[in-house]
Write an enzyme that holds these catalytic residues in place. Structure first.
Site, PDB file in Angstrom:
ATOM      1  N   SER A   1     -13.905  -0.039   0.179  1.00 50.73           N
ATOM      2  CA  SER A   1     -13.502   0.775   1.337  1.00 50.73           C
ATOM      3  C   SER A   1     -12.329   1.657   0.944  1.00 50.73           C
ATOM      4  O   SER A   1     -11.383   1.208   0.306  1.00 50.73           O
ATOM      5  CB  SER A   1     -13.108  -0.148   2.489  1.00 50.73           C
ATOM      6  OG  SER A   1     -12.678   0.613   3.596  1.00 50.73           O
TER       7      SER A   1
ATOM      8  N   CYS B   1       0.857  -1.188   0.000  1.00 51.55           N
ATOM      9  CA  CYS B   1       0.000   0.000   0.000  1.00 51.55           C
ATOM     10  C   CYS B   1       0.888   1.230   0.000  1.00 51.55           C
ATOM     11  O   CYS B   1       1.941   1.243   0.647  1.00 51.55           O
ATOM     12  CB  CYS B   1      -0.895  -0.001   1.244  1.00 51.55           C
ATOM     13  SG  CYS B   1      -2.174   1.280   1.213  1.00 51.55           S
TER      14      CYS B   1
ATOM     15  N   CYS C   1      -0.984   4.712   6.902  1.00 51.06           N
ATOM     16  CA  CYS C   1      -1.794   4.931   8.095  1.00 51.06           C
ATOM     17  C   CYS C   1      -1.017   4.307   9.264  1.00 51.06           C
ATOM     18  O   CYS C   1      -0.577   3.160   9.169  1.00 51.06           O
ATOM     19  CB  CYS C   1      -3.163   4.288   7.926  1.00 51.06           C
ATOM     20  SG  CYS C   1      -4.028   4.918   6.469  1.00 51.06           S
TER      21      CYS C   1
ATOM     22  N   ASN D   1      -6.995  -4.223  16.101  1.00 54.31           N
ATOM     23  CA  ASN D   1      -6.165  -5.418  16.229  1.00 54.31           C
ATOM     24  C   ASN D   1      -4.722  -4.993  16.384  1.00 54.31           C
ATOM     25  O   ASN D   1      -4.211  -4.270  15.521  1.00 54.31           O
ATOM     26  CB  ASN D   1      -6.286  -6.283  14.968  1.00 54.31           C
ATOM     27  CG  ASN D   1      -7.727  -6.638  14.692  1.00 54.31           C
ATOM     28  OD1 ASN D   1      -8.378  -7.221  15.532  1.00 54.31           O
ATOM     29  ND2 ASN D   1      -8.222  -6.242  13.530  1.00 54.31           N
TER      30      ASN D   1
ATOM     31  N   CYS E   1      -1.753   0.643  10.796  1.00 50.40           N
ATOM     32  CA  CYS E   1      -2.053  -0.491   9.896  1.00 50.40           C
ATOM     33  C   CYS E   1      -0.788  -1.242   9.497  1.00 50.40           C
ATOM     34  O   CYS E   1       0.226  -0.629   9.148  1.00 50.40           O
ATOM     35  CB  CYS E   1      -2.769   0.040   8.659  1.00 50.40           C
ATOM     36  SG  CYS E   1      -3.165  -1.221   7.439  1.00 50.40           S
TER      37      CYS E   1
ATOM     38  N   SER F   1     -12.939   4.972   5.601  1.00 51.65           N
ATOM     39  CA  SER F   1     -12.181   4.752   6.841  1.00 51.65           C
ATOM     40  C   SER F   1     -11.918   6.119   7.460  1.00 51.65           C
ATOM     41  O   SER F   1     -10.950   6.792   7.118  1.00 51.65           O
ATOM     42  CB  SER F   1     -10.854   4.050   6.524  1.00 51.65           C
ATOM     43  OG  SER F   1     -11.110   2.771   6.000  1.00 51.65           O
ATOM     44  N   LEU F   2     -12.793   6.525   8.366  1.00 51.24           N
ATOM     45  CA  LEU F   2     -12.683   7.875   8.934  1.00 51.24           C
ATOM     46  C   LEU F   2     -11.690   7.886  10.104  1.00 51.24           C
ATOM     47  O   LEU F   2     -10.702   8.607  10.088  1.00 51.24           O
ATOM     48  CB  LEU F   2     -14.074   8.360   9.367  1.00 51.24           C
ATOM     49  CG  LEU F   2     -14.156   9.804   9.846  1.00 51.24           C
ATOM     50  CD1 LEU F   2     -13.869  10.794   8.728  1.00 51.24           C
ATOM     51  CD2 LEU F   2     -15.529  10.093  10.464  1.00 51.24           C
ATOM     52  N   HIS F   3     -11.977   7.097  11.124  1.00 46.85           N
ATOM     53  CA  HIS F   3     -11.055   6.840  12.241  1.00 46.85           C
ATOM     54  C   HIS F   3     -10.720   8.025  13.146  1.00 46.85           C
ATOM     55  O   HIS F   3     -10.006   7.846  14.137  1.00 46.85           O
ATOM     56  CB  HIS F   3      -9.748   6.190  11.772  1.00 46.85           C
ATOM     57  CG  HIS F   3      -9.935   4.925  10.976  1.00 46.85           C
ATOM     58  ND1 HIS F   3     -11.028   4.095  11.124  1.00 46.85           N
ATOM     59  CD2 HIS F   3      -9.153   4.357  10.025  1.00 46.85           C
ATOM     60  CE1 HIS F   3     -10.893   3.076  10.300  1.00 46.85           C
ATOM     61  NE2 HIS F   3      -9.786   3.204   9.620  1.00 46.85           N
TER      62      HIS F   3
ATOM     63  N   GLY G   1      -4.107  -2.623   0.329  1.00 48.37           N
ATOM     64  CA  GLY G   1      -4.102  -1.597  -0.711  1.00 48.37           C
ATOM     65  C   GLY G   1      -5.260  -0.629  -0.643  1.00 48.37           C
ATOM     66  O   GLY G   1      -6.207  -0.818   0.116  1.00 48.37           O
ATOM     67  N   GLU G   2      -5.143   0.420  -1.439  1.00 51.41           N
ATOM     68  CA  GLU G   2      -6.174   1.456  -1.501  1.00 51.41           C
ATOM     69  C   GLU G   2      -6.897   1.344  -2.858  1.00 51.41           C
ATOM     70  O   GLU G   2      -6.341   1.719  -3.896  1.00 51.41           O
ATOM     71  CB  GLU G   2      -5.517   2.843  -1.326  1.00 51.41           C
ATOM     72  CG  GLU G   2      -6.409   4.032  -1.620  1.00 51.41           C
ATOM     73  CD  GLU G   2      -7.775   3.984  -0.936  1.00 51.41           C
ATOM     74  OE1 GLU G   2      -7.856   3.681   0.267  1.00 51.41           O
ATOM     75  OE2 GLU G   2      -8.781   4.246  -1.629  1.00 51.41           O
TER      76      GLU G   2
HETATM   77  N1  SAH Z   1      -7.236   1.358   2.034  1.00 51.91           N
HETATM   78  C1  SAH Z   1      -8.632   1.080   2.212  1.00 51.91           C
HETATM   79  C2  SAH Z   1      -8.913  -0.400   2.214  1.00 51.91           C
HETATM   80  C3  SAH Z   1      -8.326  -1.158   3.413  1.00 51.91           C
HETATM   81  S1  SAH Z   1      -9.657  -1.592   4.418  1.00 51.91           S
HETATM   82  C4  SAH Z   1      -9.136   1.757   3.477  1.00 51.91           C
HETATM   83  O1  SAH Z   1      -8.309   2.310   4.194  1.00 51.91           O
HETATM   84  O2  SAH Z   1     -10.343   1.781   3.708  1.00 51.91           O
HETATM   85  C5  SAH Z   1      -8.936  -2.053   5.878  1.00 51.91           C
HETATM   86  C6  SAH Z   1      -9.675  -1.420   7.035  1.00 51.91           C
HETATM   87  O3  SAH Z   1      -9.076  -1.865   8.259  1.00 51.91           O
HETATM   88  C7  SAH Z   1      -9.551   0.083   7.021  1.00 51.91           C
HETATM   89  O4  SAH Z   1     -10.685   0.678   7.567  1.00 51.91           O
HETATM   90  C8  SAH Z   1      -8.356   0.263   7.927  1.00 51.91           C
HETATM   91  O5  SAH Z   1      -8.255   1.562   8.426  1.00 51.91           O
HETATM   92  C9  SAH Z   1      -8.656  -0.743   9.012  1.00 51.91           C
HETATM   93  N2  SAH Z   1      -7.493  -1.135   9.802  1.00 51.91           N
HETATM   94  C10 SAH Z   1      -6.210  -0.975   9.479  1.00 51.91           C
HETATM   95  N3  SAH Z   1      -5.420  -1.478  10.458  1.00 51.91           N
HETATM   96  C11 SAH Z   1      -6.255  -1.971  11.400  1.00 51.91           C
HETATM   97  C12 SAH Z   1      -6.048  -2.661  12.621  1.00 51.91           C
HETATM   98  N4  SAH Z   1      -4.833  -2.935  13.034  1.00 51.91           N
HETATM   99  N5  SAH Z   1      -7.120  -3.031  13.331  1.00 51.91           N
HETATM  100  C13 SAH Z   1      -8.374  -2.795  12.867  1.00 51.91           C
HETATM  101  N6  SAH Z   1      -8.632  -2.181  11.706  1.00 51.91           N
HETATM  102  C14 SAH Z   1      -7.578  -1.762  10.981  1.00 51.91           C
END
Ligand code: SAH
Length: 345
Positions: A196, A113, A117, A296, A120, A219-221, A164-165
């Site tokens: 996503s 990717c 982030c 996670n 991740c 993925s707002l977060h 990946g995105e």
């Molecule tokens: N790049 C896209 C597709 C990946 S989706 C996106 O960001 O949406 C994977 C999802 O899992 C995303 O929402 C990502 O932010 C989330 N994610 C990444 N690491 C994580 C972790 N350690 N625990 C839980 N969710 C996680």
């Protein structure tokens, strides 16, 4: 006549032309097309109703470049993780998440990717290359076969939440979805597919212009730019306001469902003030659901998941503000198959 090397770039009409040009029958085109898109053959040698000569001719004229299965891992909770190898020796991963009613495939759109982030595991890998539409399609075909084998049912849903995105591999992701939804292939309803994104405003608008029928997850977060900049670099160029605008545009054009994903990180984004700001964002976007995701842990990354009390208080606050919110418990953790854990370990 010059044909693309990749046989899966030929439509049925082009295949007919090809077979006529080599002095063969037109109906061979339909047979070959079915091998490619119905029976999901991954080698020309599998196309057994074509003569050996013809199979060798196809082999010489074209490439199939399918992915192959490298490893299958079963989690104690039923989740299955598959590792695949590409023709040029890259590895990627896909997951099947079984529930009572659904068999959901989680597929990858890139090898590695390019985003980073901070929470991740995939984000710490380098982006090697985009997956081609047929490699994305192959994941679905193979995960579907595995789902039938493991659970006696094919896939019911697909989420682009693997490595990946997807919106940075726009063309091939859309082409793969076109194939997956086409009646000459799986014929899956686009309403059962969710893409996503970490949030690429321009591409979200393009999805609107292209009138797509599948669902979109953001993925707002984090619910303000200061916090989101800290954990997601992409927010520097795609801030919450630009994403809000893009999602409204997308919804006006498509009426497709939008969900917001929100990973709860202990002490980072899980306070009641964060929940309050999130409820305000919810009001400004035509959001179907907010999925609050359990974090996670990833080796070498310091973030931890919110404790149970904070998680409950966060969700309760949102429900009290009439937000349609769900907690997504993590699956497949014991085999590193859960969200954000895919890193070809
Ligand atoms: N790049 C896209 C597709 C990946 S989706 C996106 O960001 O949406 C994977 C999802 O899992 C995303 O929402 C990502 O932010 C989330 N994610 C990444 N690491 C994580 C972790 N350690 N625990 C839980 N969710 C996680």
């Amino acid at each position: 006549m010059d044909y693309p090397k990749n046989i899966r770039e030929l439509g049925l009409d082009q295949l007919k032309e090809y077979f006529i040009s080599i002095g063969d029958k037109k109906f061979r085109a339909m047979q070959t097309y079915e091998w490619l898109w119905k029976k999901n053959a991954r080698k020309f040698s599998e196309m057994t109703n074509l003569s050996l000569d013809l199979r060798q001719k196809l082999e010489a004229d074209f490439e199939l470049n399918s992915i192959s299965t490298d490893l299958v891992q079963n989690s104690a909770d039923g989740t299955v993780k598959m590792r695949f190898r590409t023709f040029d020796n890259h590895l990627l991963e896909g997951v099947i998440i079984p529930t009572e009613k659904r068999f959901t495939a989680c597929v990858s759109s890139q090898i590695g990717c390019s985003l980073s982030c901070s929470f991740c595991a995939t984000g710490r890998m380098e982006r090697k290359r985009n997956l081609s539409f047929e490699e994305i399609y192959d994941q679905v075909a193979i995960l579907n076969e595995q789902s039938i084998k493991s659970f006696g049912s094919g896939l019911t849903n697909i989420v682009f939440m693997g490595m990946g995105e997807p919106l940075l591999n726009y063309k091939d992701v859309l082409k793969a979805i076109e194939r997956i939804t086409s009646t000459d292939s799986f014929g899956m309803s686009p309403k059962r597919i969710t893409v996503s994104t970490a949030g690429v405003a321009k591409m979200i608008k393009k999805l609107g212009d292209d009138g797509v029928r599948f669902n979109l997850a953001l993925s707002l977060h984090a619910s303000n730019d200061i916090k989101r900049n800290e954990i997601m670099d992409i927010n520097e160029t795609n801030n919450i306001k630009s994403l809000t605008e893009a999602l409204n545009y997308f919804y006006a054009k498509t009426k497709s469902a939008i969900t917001l994903e929100y990973v709860l990180l202990n002490g980072v984004n899980d306070s009641l003030q964060d929940a309050k700001e999130l409820a305000e964002i919810y009001k400004r976007i035509p959001v179907h659901t907010i999925n609050v995701i359990e974090y996670n842990t990833v080796d070498g990354i310091a973030f931890t998941k919110s404790d149970e009390n904070n998680t409950e208080a966060f969700v309760k606050y949102l429900s009290g503000r009439k937000v349609n919110v769900h907690i997504r418990r993590s699956r497949g953790k014991d085999i590193d198959a859960a969200c954000g854990q895919l890193a070809n370990k």
